[in-house]
Design an enzyme around this catalytic site. Structure first.
Site, PDB file in Angstrom:
ATOM      1  N   SER A   1      -1.251  -3.501  -3.071  1.00 30.30           N
ATOM      2  CA  SER A   1      -0.174  -4.542  -3.600  1.00 30.30           C
ATOM      3  C   SER A   1      -0.818  -5.897  -3.580  1.00 30.30           C
ATOM      4  CB  SER A   1       1.182  -4.406  -3.174  1.00 30.30           C
ATOM      5  OG  SER A   1       1.625  -3.091  -3.338  1.00 30.30           O
TER       6      SER A   1
ATOM      7  N   SER B   1       3.736   0.325   2.448  1.00 33.04           N
ATOM      8  CA  SER B   1       3.419   1.532   2.902  1.00 33.04           C
ATOM      9  C   SER B   1       1.942   1.900   2.992  1.00 33.04           C
ATOM     10  CB  SER B   1       4.166   2.809   2.282  1.00 33.04           C
ATOM     11  OG  SER B   1       3.820   4.078   2.805  1.00 33.04           O
TER      12      SER B   1
ATOM     13  N   HIS C   1      12.073   4.136   2.357  1.00 31.11           N
ATOM     14  CA  HIS C   1      11.022   3.400   1.507  1.00 31.11           C
ATOM     15  C   HIS C   1      11.680   3.488  -0.064  1.00 31.11           C
ATOM     16  CE1 HIS C   1       7.479   2.892  -1.026  1.00 31.11           C
ATOM     17  NE2 HIS C   1       6.946   2.104  -0.100  1.00 31.11           N
TER      18      HIS C   1
ATOM     19  N   GLU D   1      10.248   3.847  -2.798  1.00 31.86           N
ATOM     20  CA  GLU D   1       9.679   5.078  -3.664  1.00 31.86           C
ATOM     21  C   GLU D   1      10.312   6.324  -3.274  1.00 31.86           C
ATOM     22  OE1 GLU D   1       5.897   8.036  -4.085  1.00 31.86           O
ATOM     23  OE2 GLU D   1       5.422   5.892  -3.669  1.00 31.86           O
TER      24      GLU D   1
END
Length: 328
Positions: free
Chosen positions: A279, A237, A138, A140
């Site tokens: 998002s 996610s 991911h 992040e």
């Protein structure tokens, strides 16, 4: 998928909308940064965004139509242009690469992700071995791992804990990805604390307020309805966590838009729940509602568990421009 033949305008369904849903403060800030940059640098500089600004197909495609170019590597940006980091954050090595180029850099990293970055740096500076609870690959996680040169141990599940090699159990700390399942993360933290009683960490404080609020609301929503639609992209996610949580109680589907709804699923349904990942813009929710109204009688209601009032400022230069040319 929705072109399956099913229309019953006499059929009444209750559509319950989760609140809060959709954009969190970090996502709103990141999108605002890009839109302000488009205005600020209009006709003077090309704007590049490193990776998707947020994990949502609709947002990315919309920004592309406004002239933004999305890239995967810093060297794809032309000298003299603007480079914006996504809300997920980037590693120190990427920042160093950008500094070597003739680029104007704007950091749209979520402040809550930056908080985790600082925690990792502080633990490392104090001589602690760092564990990151999160999903490998991911954006992040990649950015957080890249904050220090010392290897970071990534724990994705309970089984990973059994394989951890620790140098000193008294100098061990953990942080978490901000968009995890609160329930799953608590179980992992509990096992870490049981195995390493002196481990330091923020408990669940790294998981952002918006993630927690959306998960709490989605769990309750799923108890009240026959099916839940989560608006969000497959690589998001937090949206995937919402689907997993809703799926414990009822049918749950993660969709990018109303076009993915199979009307045959709604034959025996009387209550539909709708929410959206952090998002996903609310226009996607409205499109689902409009679509359902074309095929059945819809009675709308809200499920509000908690109110949100968090906002994050954009960088000073863009904020000054906004105040001067876009007065509220």
């Amino acid at each position: 998928m929705h072109n399956a033949i099913y229309t019953d305008l006499q059929k009444e369904v209750e559509v319950i909308l989760a609140r809060p849903r959709g954009f969190c403060a970090g996502v709103s800030r990141a999108i605002e940064i890009v839109k302000l940059a488009i205005e600020y640098y209009k006709d003077t500089k090309t704007i590049y965004v490193l990776h998707e600004i947020v994990h949502n197909k609709y947002i990315v495609e919309t920004l592309k139509t406004m002239g933004v170019i999305f890239i995967d590597k810093v060297d794809q940006a032309q000298d003299g242009s603007v480079l914006i980091y996504s809300a997920h954050g980037v590693s120190k090595s990427i920042k160093q690469l950008a500094e070597l180029r003739d680029l104007e850099v704007i950091d749209a990293t979520c402040p809550l992700v930056n908080k985790v970055h600082k925690e990792v740096q502080l633990y490392d500076k104090s001589g602690y071995q760092v564990i990151l609870i999160g999903h490998k690959g991911h954006r992040e996680v990649e950015g957080t791992v890249g904050q220090i040169s010392t290897p970071v141990i990534i724990v994705q599940n309970l089984n990973d804990i059994d394989k951890i090699e620790i140098f000193d159990p008294d100098k061990l700390a953990y942080v978490t990805q901000t968009t995890l399942s609160v329930d799953d993360t608590k179980v992992i933290i509990d096992k870490l604390k049981k195995k390493f009683p002196n481990i330091k960490g923020p408990d669940l404080k790294d998981i952002c307020y918006a993630t927690q609020n959306r998960q709490t609301t989605t769990k309750r929503l799923a108890e009240l309805v026959d099916i839940v639609f989560i608006l969000g992209s497959k690589n998001s996610s937090n949206s995937n966590r919402l689907k997993e949580l809703a799926g414990i109680q009822t049918q749950a589907f993660l969709i990018d838009s109303y076009k993915e709804i199979d009307l045959n699923l709604l034959n025996d349904i009387t209550k539909i729940g709708i929410t959206a990942g952090a998002s996903a813009p609310d226009i996607l929710v409205q499109q689902v509602i409009d679509f359902l109204k074309q095929h059945m009688k819809v009675k709308l209601s809200d499920l509000e568990i908690v109110q949100e009032s968090v906002t994050f400022n954009v960088p000073r230069q863009l904020r000054q421009y906004k105040e001067q040319y876009n007065p509220i």
